[in-house]
Design a protein around this motif. Structure first.
Motif, PDB file in Angstrom:
ATOM      1  N   GLU A 119      21.896  23.928 -20.588  1.00 10.91           N
ATOM      2  CA  GLU A 119      21.501  25.165 -21.288  1.00 10.91           C
ATOM      3  C   GLU A 119      19.982  25.217 -21.480  1.00 10.91           C
ATOM      4  O   GLU A 119      19.345  26.252 -21.268  1.00 10.91           O
ATOM      5  N   ASN A 122      18.008  25.741 -18.285  1.00  6.42           N
ATOM      6  CA  ASN A 122      18.102  27.117 -17.788  1.00  6.42           C
ATOM      7  C   ASN A 122      17.292  28.103 -18.628  1.00  6.42           C
ATOM      8  O   ASN A 122      17.284  29.297 -18.339  1.00  6.42           O
ATOM      9  N   THR A 157      18.250  17.600 -11.773  1.00  8.54           N
ATOM     10  CA  THR A 157      18.030  18.994 -12.176  1.00  8.54           C
ATOM     11  C   THR A 157      16.775  19.110 -13.043  1.00  8.54           C
ATOM     12  O   THR A 157      15.960  20.016 -12.874  1.00  8.54           O
ATOM     13  N   LYS A 161      13.287  21.139 -12.226  1.00  9.64           N
ATOM     14  CA  LYS A 161      12.734  22.165 -13.122  1.00  9.64           C
ATOM     15  C   LYS A 161      11.275  21.879 -13.477  1.00  9.64           C
ATOM     16  O   LYS A 161      10.434  22.767 -13.501  1.00  9.64           O
TER      17      LYS A 161
END
Length: 504
Positions: A119, A122, A157, A161
Motif C-alpha cells: 500500500e 503504491n 518492489t 520504486k
C-alpha cells in the motif's frame, strides 16, 4: 472503560479547548491492556484526534501525538494505512517534528508488514514525503526517514520504486540541499547496498554509489574523510568488496596513502584510509592485502612511531586487528626488525602517556598475544613469547604495575594481556616464577568494579582452560584457582563482608 473513551471522544469534538479531555483520554488509553485496546480500536475511528493536530497549541499537539501513538500501536500496520492514509500523509509534512516522527514511525511499521508495505509503495505522495524528510533539520526526523526507506527497500518492489522510478529524481534533488543532507542519502544507499548483491546492483545503477566514490578524491578533505567512512561500510560485505574491486577503489585508496605524505591536511583523512585497509585485511586475509598493498602496512608502522596521538591510536587499533589472526601474526613477524621497533614503541606507550592511548595499546597487545588452543603450535608459541619478552626484562611485573594504577581501563586492559598469555604454557611458567603473582591473581580486593571482577575471572578461567596449567602451576595454586572459579567473579568472603559492614 470503552464507554468512557467513547464519551471522551464525543466531548473532545464538541469543546473549544479540549486539553483537559485529551489528558483524560490519554490516561484512559494507558490504563487499558494492549490486547483489549486492539479490540476497541478495530471498531472505532479516531479522525477527531488527527484533526486536533492542526493547532498552534503545543500542549494540544503533544497530547494528540501521545494518544495517537497508543492507538496506532494497537492497530495493525494494514489498518493504519487503509484507515488513516490521508492523515498519515498530512503528518509527514506537519510543522511539528513530533508529528513527523509519529508518521514516519508508522511508515516503518508498515514496511515490515507485506500487505501494508505494498500500500505504501503504491503511494507516490507518501514515498516522496518520506524522501524529503531526509533533508529535515531535526536529525531524529531524518534518521526515522532513513530507517523507513531502508525497510521499504527490503523487497525487489521497494528497490524498483526507489531506484527505478521518478522517486530517484526526488532522492537526487534532496542531495543537492547541502553536504550534510547528501551524506544522509549516501548513508541510506550504502546501508541498502550492504544487504545483498541485488540491492547493491540497484544502488550502483542509480549512479549514487559512483558519485560517492568520486568524493574520495574531492578537494574538501573533511568530505573526503566522511566518504572514506562510507566506503569502508560498503567493504563490510563480500559483494561490496567485489564491487569496490571492480571500480578500482582499493588501488585508488592505496595511491591516496602514498600521496598523503605531500598533503599538509592528510591527517584529517589518513586514519580513515588505514582503517579501510585494516578492515579489508581482517575480512580478506592480512597476507593478501599486505602483499597487494604494501604501502598500507608500511604506513601503519610509520603511524605507530608518530608523535600525533590520533595517528598512533589508529595504528594500534589496526595492529591489534591484524594480529588477532594467526595469518596476521605471521605477516607481522615476517617484517623482522620493523615490527620489533613497533613492539618496543608499544612498550613505551603502555608505561607513559595519555590514559586512553595506553588502554588502546594494552588492547592491541592482548590481541597480538592471543592464541586459541588449536593454534598453539611450537612456532606460534615461540613467536608470542618472543614478542612478550620484548616489552621488558620483566614483562609480568611491568604489566602488573600498570594494573595497580588507579585507572579502571588500565587495570582491565592489563588483566586482558595476562588473560592472553595465561592460556599458553610459557606464560604460565613466567607467572608462577614471578614472586607474588599467583597471590595477585587470587586477591579479590584489587579492582572492585564489575568490569574488573569480570576481567579477573576471565584471567582465572583462561589459566584453568589450559591442559598444561595443573602441572606448571602446581597443585596448591591449581586448587586455589579452581576454588576461585567455583565461587564466581563476585564472591565476597564472610570475613571480608563483616569487615565491610563494620567500616560502614
Amino acid at each position: 472503560m470503552a464507554a468512557s473513551i467513547e464519551s471522551l471522544l464525543e466531548e473532545i469534538s464538541d469543546v473549544e479547548d479540549p486539553i483537559e479531555e485529551l489528558q483524560c483520554l490519554k490516561t484512559a488509553l494507558l490504563s487499558i491492556p494492549l490486547g483489549a485496546l486492539r479490540d476497541f480500536v478495530s471498531g472505532h475511528r479516531f479522525e477527531v484526534i488527527f484533526s486536533l493536530l492542526n493547532s498552534n497549541e503545543r500542549e494540544q499537539v503533544e497530547l494528540c501525538v501521545d494518544i495517537l501513538e497508543r492507538i496506532l500501536t494497537a492497530c495493525s500496520p494494514l489498518q493504519v494505512v487503509q484507515n488513516y492514509r490521508a492523515a498519515l500523509q498530512a503528518g509527514l509534512t506537519h510543522p511539528n517534528d513530533t508529528v513527523k516522527i509519529l508518521a514516519l514511525t508508522q511508515v516503518g511499521r508498515m514496511a515490515e508488514h507485506p500487505d501494508a508495505a505494498v500500500e505504501v509503495l503504491n503511494s507516490r505522495n507518501i514515498l516522496g514525503s518520506v524522501i524529503h524528510s531526509i533533508a529535515e533539520e531535526n536529525m531524529m526526523v531524518a534518521k526515522q526517514a532513513i530507517q523507513s526507506l531502508s525497510k521499504l527497500s527490503g523487497t525487489k518492489t521497494g528497490l524498483e520504486k526507489l531506484f527505478r522510478s521518478d522517486l530517484l529524481n526526488d532522492l537526487k534533488d534532496v542531495m543537492t540541499t547541502g553536504d550534510i543532507i547528501r551524506y544522509r542519502v549516501y548513508e541510506l544507499v550504502v546501508g541498502i547496498a550492504s544487504e545483498c548483491p541485488l540491492s547493491l546492483g540497484y544502488c550502483a545503477n542509480s549512479g549514487i554509489l559512483s558519485q560517492l566514490l568520486t568524493e574520495l578524491t574531492g578537494d574538501d578533505v573533511l568530505i573526503r574523510a566522511t566518504a572514506i567512512e562510507m566506503v569502508t561500510t560498503v567493504a563490510h560485505s563480500q559483494h561490496g568488496r567485489k564491487y569496490l574491486g571492480r571500480e578500482g577503489v582499493m588501488y585508488k585508496i592505496s595511491n591516496m596513502i602514498k600521496e598523503a605524505d605531500t598533503d599538509p591536511f592528510s591527517s584529517l583523512y589518513l586514519p580513515g584510509l588505514v582503517k579501510f585497509f585494516g578492515n579489508l585485511a581482517f575480512m580478506d586475509g592480512p597476507q593478501l592485502v599486505c602483499e597487494d598493498y604494501p604501502v598500507f602496512q608500511n604506513k601503519v608502522f610509520e603511524m605507530a612511531m608518530d608523535t600525533d596521538p590520533a595517528m598512533v591510536g589508529v595504528a594500534l587499533d589496526t595492529l591489534g586487528l591484524l594480529g588477532s589472526t594467526v595469518e596476521g601474526k605471521q605477516v607481522l613477524q615476517k617484517t623482522g626488525d620493523k615490527f620489533k621497533s613497533v613492539l618496543l614503541r608499544m612498550s613505551q606507550l603502555t608505561s607513559s602517556g595519555a590514559t586512553e592511548l595506553r588502554a588502546r595499546c594494552l588492547e592491541a597487545i592482548s590481541q597480538l598475544l592471543t592464541l586459541q588452543p588449536e593454534q598453539q603450535t611450537e612456532d606460534l608459541l615461540a613467536l608470542t613469547e618472543s614478542w612478550f619478552r620484548l616489552f621488558s626484562k620483566h614483562p609480568i611485573d611491568m604489566i602488573r604495575d600498570i594494573s595497580t594504577q588507579p585507572f579502571p581501563e588500565l587495570h582491565c586492559g592489563a588483566l586482558r594481556v595476562f588473560t592472553a598469555v595465561a592460556a599458553q604454557a610459557w606464560g604460565q611458567r613466567l607467572m608462577v616464577s614471578t614472586p607474588g603473582f599467583m597471590e595477585f591473581i587470587l586477591d579479590r580486593s584489587t579492582g572492585q568494579s564489575k568490569e574488573a571482577k569480570d576481567a579477573k575471572f576471565e584471567l582465572v578461567s583462561s589459566l584453568l582452560s589450559s591442559s598444561s596449567a595443573a602441572e606448571i602451576l602446581g597443585s596448591q595454586n591449581y586448587i586455589a584457582l579452581k576454588s576461585y572459579q567455583r565461587e564466581g567473579p563476585y564472591y565476597v568472603s564472610a570475613v571480608a563482608a563483616v569487615g565491610m559492614e563494620g567500616a560502614q
